[in-house]
Enzyme design. Structure first.
Site, short mmCIF file in Angstrom:
data_model
loop_
_atom_site.label_atom_id
_atom_site.label_comp_id
_atom_site.label_asym_id
_atom_site.label_seq_id
_atom_site.Cartn_x
_atom_site.Cartn_y
_atom_site.Cartn_z
N GLU A 1 56.63 51.25 -73.84
CA GLU A 1 57.61 50.16 -73.93
C GLU A 1 58.34 50.15 -75.28
O GLU A 1 58.21 49.22 -76.07
CB GLU A 1 56.93 48.81 -73.69
N GLU B 1 51.85 50.50 -65.46
CA GLU B 1 51.23 49.18 -65.60
C GLU B 1 51.77 48.25 -64.54
O GLU B 1 52.96 48.25 -64.26
CB GLU B 1 51.55 48.53 -66.96
C1 BGP Z 1 52.74 45.28 -71.43
C2 BGP Z 1 52.05 46.03 -72.55
C3 BGP Z 1 50.56 45.92 -72.53
C4 BGP Z 1 50.02 44.57 -72.12
C5 BGP Z 1 50.77 44.01 -70.90
C6 BGP Z 1 50.42 42.59 -70.51
O1 BGP Z 1 54.01 44.91 -71.83
O2 BGP Z 1 52.37 47.40 -72.50
O3 BGP Z 1 50.11 46.33 -73.79
O4 BGP Z 1 49.89 43.75 -73.19
O5 BGP Z 1 52.16 44.06 -71.11
O6 BGP Z 1 51.20 41.65 -71.20
P1 BGP Z 1 50.58 40.58 -72.16
O7 BGP Z 1 49.44 41.26 -72.85
O8 BGP Z 1 51.63 40.16 -73.11
O9 BGP Z 1 50.13 39.45 -71.29
#
Ligand code: BGP
Length: 479
Positions: A171, A373
């Site tokens: 990201e 993801e």
């Molecule tokens: C994505 C990231 C992850 C993880 C996930 C969940 O954007 O790559 O590292 O954090 O989001 O989001 P969050 O942790 O902000 O709830």
């Protein structure tokens, strides 16, 4: 609701993901090896939920063998994580490796392989060394781009013969958007030009690392490939009226095509150059750099997909005295009656999988891709424990099933998607939210020495991997 049976395509990967900084903890980290995230945590701990942060995280550094046994128990064939750049080196200028950390990485990779699990390794999941952030302004500096390439070379030298799946960034748009565009993360500086420069420099760094990999390592390791993990949002206009469609197009240009186009097609959209000029926020670049980007496209892409993005044309006037922000062209739109994950504040709309699958097929040459993801963070999950202490996370099972269902439909229609990775393998630390929202197949019990326990979804995932079948809702959206 009536259910339909779904079947995974042959060789379709079912895996799980996490990152170094969100799991490892600081064991054996040297004082000067802070990453940007570590600095943020040290400088503004108040915003981190209940004070938790990267310090111990899930203690994966000390407990990776135990965790890999859980992966084996679930039957995971692929596990994605990152190498923490700030910890991999003891001298960032000359790329001198920290043997202790490098040894740990080697052990993790070996332990995964020994247990039949393919490591997928990302070189930067926000772990830029803090000192490079402070000294050079982080990714705003072209010197940092070159230091990243030196770091990547050290990583490839050591592990390219063991790891087949490589990613340059996770990201790459996120940090600078939160810091320099929206100013909601430390050090809270609104600066659109910096935002643009970070965007460009990361794209250049991606191309340079892809070039290095292709020139020096790909021929020796024929099965290996290198990609990037992007988080394009599937943008839906409020209506089919031209002004709403234009708003969605602008959002897509600034946040999605900003990375999709140069990294997959090798070229930025022309409109973007015009807009940067119009709003006086052009990044600094030269023709040679554009040529490097053009000649070094990724082999495949990882896509993180969580929620849709809905926009409408502006209904209020833009304040001309504020610095340029792409929001000049749109406003956020909340769909009435939308289904929400209230803990994370994200809309749940599984059809994004299908819509993105078709888009990448039609607009990006049907490049190979995987979902790197997708997942659901839920607060206070312990309230769902049964009498045996197992979290009954049926909502997560439904979330995965519905997203997979739509993804499979995209694949049926020809999209070249090779796998699905759940975020996350275990509960872990989020930026700011820390352990508030739990994402894992495996619970981390903070009240009991970070004890691990499989949730109901982990048993369901195991069954999915074994049988390659699952059930999903036969709703009216699905033909
Ligand atoms: C994505 C990231 C992850 C993880 C996930 C969940 O954007 O790559 O590292 O954090 O989001 O989001 P969050 O942790 O902000 O709830």
């Amino acid at each position: 609701m009536e259910k339909i049976g779904m079947q995974l395509p042959d060789h379709f990967i079912i895996g799980a993901a996490s990152s170094a900084w969100q799991t490892e903890g600081w064991s054996s980290k040297k004082d000067f090896q802070d990453s940007y995230l570590d600095l943020w945590y040290k400088n503004h701990r108040e915003v981190w939920h209940n004070g938790y942060g990267p310090t111990i995280a899930t203690d994966f550094y000390n407990r990776y063998k135990e965790d890999i046994q859980f992966m084996k128990e679930i039957g995971l064939t692929h596990y994605r994580t990152s190498i923490n750049w700030s910890r991999f080196l003891i001298d960032y200028e000359h790329a001198v490796v920290d043997e202790e950390y490098a040894n740990y990485i080697e052990n993790v990779i070996d332990e995964l392989l020994k247990n039949g699990i393919e490591p997928m390794i990302c070189l930067e999941h926000y772990e830029i060394p803090g000192v490079l952030f402070e000294k050079y302004g982080g990714w705003g500096s072209k010197h940092v781009v070159d230091l990243f390439v030196k770091y990547a070379e050290k990583v490839f030298e050591r592990y390219a013969h063991k790891v087949k799946w490589w990613f340059t960034f996770n990201e790459p748009i996120v940090i600078q958007t939160r810091v320099y565009l929206d100013a909601v993360r430390w050090p809270y500086e609104q600066n659109t030009k910096k935002w643009m420069q970070w965007n460009f420099n990361k794209t250049l760094a991606n191309a340079k690392v892809v070039q290095l990999f292709h020139q020096s390592y790909a021929s020796q390791h024929k099965e290996s490939k290198i990609g990037v993990i992007l988080n394009p949002e599937v943008v839906y206009p409020r209506s089919s009226a031209p002004h709403d469609i234009e708003a969605a197009k602008m959002y897509d240009l600034f946040f999605n095509r900003m990375f999709l186009d140069p990294m997959i097609k090798g070229e930025y959209p022309n409109e973007l150059f015009d807009l940067m000029q119009k709003h006086d926020c052009s990044f600094e670049y030269n023709d040679e750099e554009l040529q490097i980007i053009k000649e070094n496209k990724v082999d495949f892409v990882g896509i993180n997909l969580y929620m849709p993005k809905r926009v409408k044309a502006r209904t209020t006037a833009w304040n001309p005295n504020t610095p340029f922000h792409p929001e000049f062209y749109y406003e956020h739109f909340e769909l009435p009656g939308r289904k929400m994950n209230p803990y994370r504040g994200w809309e749940i709309y599984p059809k994004i999988m299908y819509d993105f699958a078709i888009r990448i097929k039609e607009e990006y040459g049907n490049i190979e891709w995987i979902v790197t993801e997708n997942g659901m963070g839920v607060e206070n999950e312990h309230r769902f424990k049964d009498k045996n202490g197992v979290i009954q996370d049926d909502y997560r099972i439904e979330f995965i099933s519905e997203h997979l269902k739509w993804l499979l439909r995209g694949i049926e229609e020809g999209s070249n998607c090779k796998g699905y990775m759940l975020w996350a393998f275990t509960d872990n630390v989020s930026p700011m939210n820390a352990f508030k929202n739990r994402y894992g197949l495996v619970e981390i019990d903070l009240d009991d020495d970070r004890n691990r326990r499989m949730k109901k979804s982990a048993y369901w995932y195991k069954n999915l991997i074994q049988t390659r079948q699952f059930e999903a809702n036969n709703d009216h959206f699905y033909k």
